[in-house]
Design a protein around this motif. Structure first.
Motif, PDB file in Angstrom:
ATOM      1  N   ASP A 227      70.306  71.510  -1.732  1.00 48.80           N
ATOM      2  CA  ASP A 227      69.382  72.626  -1.961  1.00 48.80           C
ATOM      3  C   ASP A 227      70.102  73.815  -2.595  1.00 48.80           C
ATOM      4  O   ASP A 227      69.586  74.441  -3.536  1.00 48.80           O
ATOM      5  CB  ASP A 227      68.722  73.063  -0.649  1.00 48.80           C
ATOM      6  CG  ASP A 227      67.623  72.116  -0.181  1.00 48.80           C
ATOM      7  OD1 ASP A 227      67.123  71.337  -1.020  1.00 48.80           O
ATOM      8  OD2 ASP A 227      67.288  72.144   1.018  1.00 48.80           O
ATOM      9  N   ASP A 228      71.280  74.130  -2.080  1.00 43.40           N
ATOM     10  CA  ASP A 228      72.066  75.229  -2.656  1.00 43.40           C
ATOM     11  C   ASP A 228      72.459  74.916  -4.099  1.00 43.40           C
ATOM     12  O   ASP A 228      72.418  75.788  -4.978  1.00 43.40           O
ATOM     13  CB  ASP A 228      73.328  75.479  -1.812  1.00 43.40           C
ATOM     14  CG  ASP A 228      73.016  76.061  -0.445  1.00 43.40           C
ATOM     15  OD1 ASP A 228      71.893  76.578  -0.259  1.00 43.40           O
ATOM     16  OD2 ASP A 228      73.889  75.993   0.438  1.00 43.40           O
ATOM     17  N   PHE A 229      72.845  73.674  -4.333  1.00 43.90           N
ATOM     18  CA  PHE A 229      73.222  73.256  -5.685  1.00 43.90           C
ATOM     19  C   PHE A 229      72.015  73.329  -6.614  1.00 43.90           C
ATOM     20  O   PHE A 229      72.116  73.807  -7.758  1.00 43.90           O
ATOM     21  CB  PHE A 229      73.787  71.840  -5.638  1.00 43.90           C
ATOM     22  CG  PHE A 229      74.225  71.302  -6.973  1.00 43.90           C
ATOM     23  CD1 PHE A 229      75.235  71.928  -7.696  1.00 43.90           C
ATOM     24  CD2 PHE A 229      73.645  70.163  -7.500  1.00 43.90           C
ATOM     25  CE1 PHE A 229      75.651  71.428  -8.926  1.00 43.90           C
ATOM     26  CE2 PHE A 229      74.053  69.655  -8.719  1.00 43.90           C
ATOM     27  CZ  PHE A 229      75.056  70.290  -9.435  1.00 43.90           C
ATOM     28  N   ASP A 230      70.882  72.882  -6.148  1.00 41.30           N
ATOM     29  CA  ASP A 230      69.654  72.920  -6.945  1.00 41.30           C
ATOM     30  C   ASP A 230      69.326  74.348  -7.364  1.00 41.30           C
ATOM     31  O   ASP A 230      68.937  74.601  -8.521  1.00 41.30           O
ATOM     32  CB  ASP A 230      68.506  72.323  -6.123  1.00 41.30           C
ATOM     33  CG  ASP A 230      67.161  72.448  -6.808  1.00 41.30           C
ATOM     34  OD1 ASP A 230      67.079  72.229  -8.028  1.00 41.30           O
ATOM     35  OD2 ASP A 230      66.177  72.762  -6.109  1.00 41.30           O
ATOM     36  N   ALA A 231      69.496  75.297  -6.450  1.00 43.29           N
ATOM     37  CA  ALA A 231      69.231  76.698  -6.783  1.00 43.29           C
ATOM     38  C   ALA A 231      70.185  77.196  -7.860  1.00 43.29           C
ATOM     39  O   ALA A 231      69.776  77.904  -8.799  1.00 43.29           O
ATOM     40  CB  ALA A 231      69.350  77.562  -5.519  1.00 43.29           C
TER      41      ALA A 231
END
Length: 378
Positions: A227-231
């Protein structure tokens, strides 16, 4: 969740047989005998698995002396998990950690669509407790070998088929609908990788209930990392000028990524037979690139092609030849050698070449949430 198995009468399904005519003493004797037999089978499987690993490692690495002693399964559960392409091996390692020995069978830098596994892979499949493949007809020779050699009840999980429905399939020049083979490259879309990880978690919870706490915790940590990477990826890609958010690649591995992030795949060079395009097909693509004003075209580490360089020269587009499909950066044991390292490299490259700001994404920490001691054939 559903998955394929060689025999529907699995050990899990038959774990608690009921016989109302059996006495308590007889039941105890039967249970003890079953436990002893299971223990003997597990010890045998561990020994054979170790031999299969040795054979597979020797086949992949030749006479290298730094492979270490792989003769015993030293995982917490004693289970052997077999995977195919390196991104899937990395995702599985983040969920499974050291609960099982994880062994990939498709060498990095190999065309996984046409890869023909060696006889040592058949031996390995015979000892596997679970097999994870991408599916969507990516690794058909490996799938056939698995089905022919897996023990009764061992699940063969096709992650892509479990992740999307047929109406979500993507077809294109490299994967025409007329041939019935959808684009199988779901792992270039981080949102779909979370689904892969969840399927792996749920499967392992069924195969190894004692490890449930580990699998659940690892999955939650990995999902948060994705999720952090996606952001970070979304922010970088949004910085690319709207008229530059177009991809021309040799091998189309970004159809699902493009759908999620609002990009356009203008075309791919490689035809469905994985050969070189005809001259007329090249001319058509050149005309399309000129019409679309595509600023850059991307080659592949796995599929080097002089055709793309020719197309770049004809159109004036910049040619980038080091985008990676499933060949992880670095070497096994390095943190960059991971699904996350792979996708960070690709997305930073794409963002910078197409005029965006990848500075924050370039600073994103690549890490695993669990120990990755998986075998990655080279």
């Amino acid at each position: 969740m559903t998955f394929s198995a060689v025999n529907s009468g699995s050990a899990l399904d038959n774990a608690y047989p009921i016989n109302t005519t059996t006495t308590t003493a007889a039941a105890a004797t039967t249970a003890a005998a079953a436990t002893t037999a299971t223990t003997r089978r597990r010890r045998l499987r561990r020994g054979v698995a170790g031999l299969a690993v040795l054979a597979l490692t020797a086949a992949a690495c030749g006479a290298d002396d730094d492979t270490g002693d792989e003769s015993a399964n030293t995982s917490a559960s004693g289970l052997t998990v077999v995977t195919t392409v390196a991104p899937i091996t990395s995702i599985a390692a983040n969920v499974i950690g050291d609960r099982a020995s994880i062994i990939g069978v498709v060498p990095e830098g190999t065309n996984s669509h046409t890869f023909e596994p060696s006889p040592s892979v058949a031996e390995l499949m015979a000892t596997a407790d679970v097999v994870f493949i991408n599916g969507l007809q990516l690794e058909e020779p490996t799938k056939e070998l698995a089905l022919a050699n897996l023990a009764d009840g061992v699940p063969l999980v096709e992650l892509g088929d479990e992740t999307i429905d047929p109406e979500q399939y993507k077809f294109d020049f490299s994967f025409p609908e007329s041939e019935g083979k959808p684009n199988p490259h779901l792992w270039t879309d981080p949102t779909l990788v979370k689904v892969y990880a969840d399927i792996i978690r749920n499967t392992m919870n069924e195969v190894d209930p004692e490890g449930k706490a580990t699998y659940d915790a690892n999955y939650e940590a990995f999902a948060a990392l994705v999720d952090d990477f996606d952001a970070a990826v979304s922010a970088a890609l949004d910085s690319v000028p709207a008229n530059n958010r177009k991809l021309v690649t040799y091998h189309d591995a970004y159809a699902y990524f493009a759908d999620t992030y609002g990009w356009t795949v203008v075309g791919a060079i490689q035809p469905a037979d994985f050969g070189e395009p005809t001259p007329s097909e090249v001319v058509d693509l050149i005309e399309q690139i000129r019409a679309e004003g595509v600023p850059a075209i991307f080659g592949s580490e796995v599929f080097p092609s002089p055709v793309l360089e020719q197309v770049a020269n004809e159109t004036g587009a910049e040619y980038i030849d080091d985008l990676r499909d499933d060949d992880l950066p670095g070497v096994p044991g390095e943190v960059e050698h991971s699904w996350l390292g792979l996708m960070k490299f690709n997305f930073v490259t794409m963002t910078e070449v197409l005029g965006g700001d990848a500075s924050d994404l370039a600073e994103f920490e690549v890490r695993n949430v669990a120990v990755d001691a998986a075998e990655y054939p080279q």
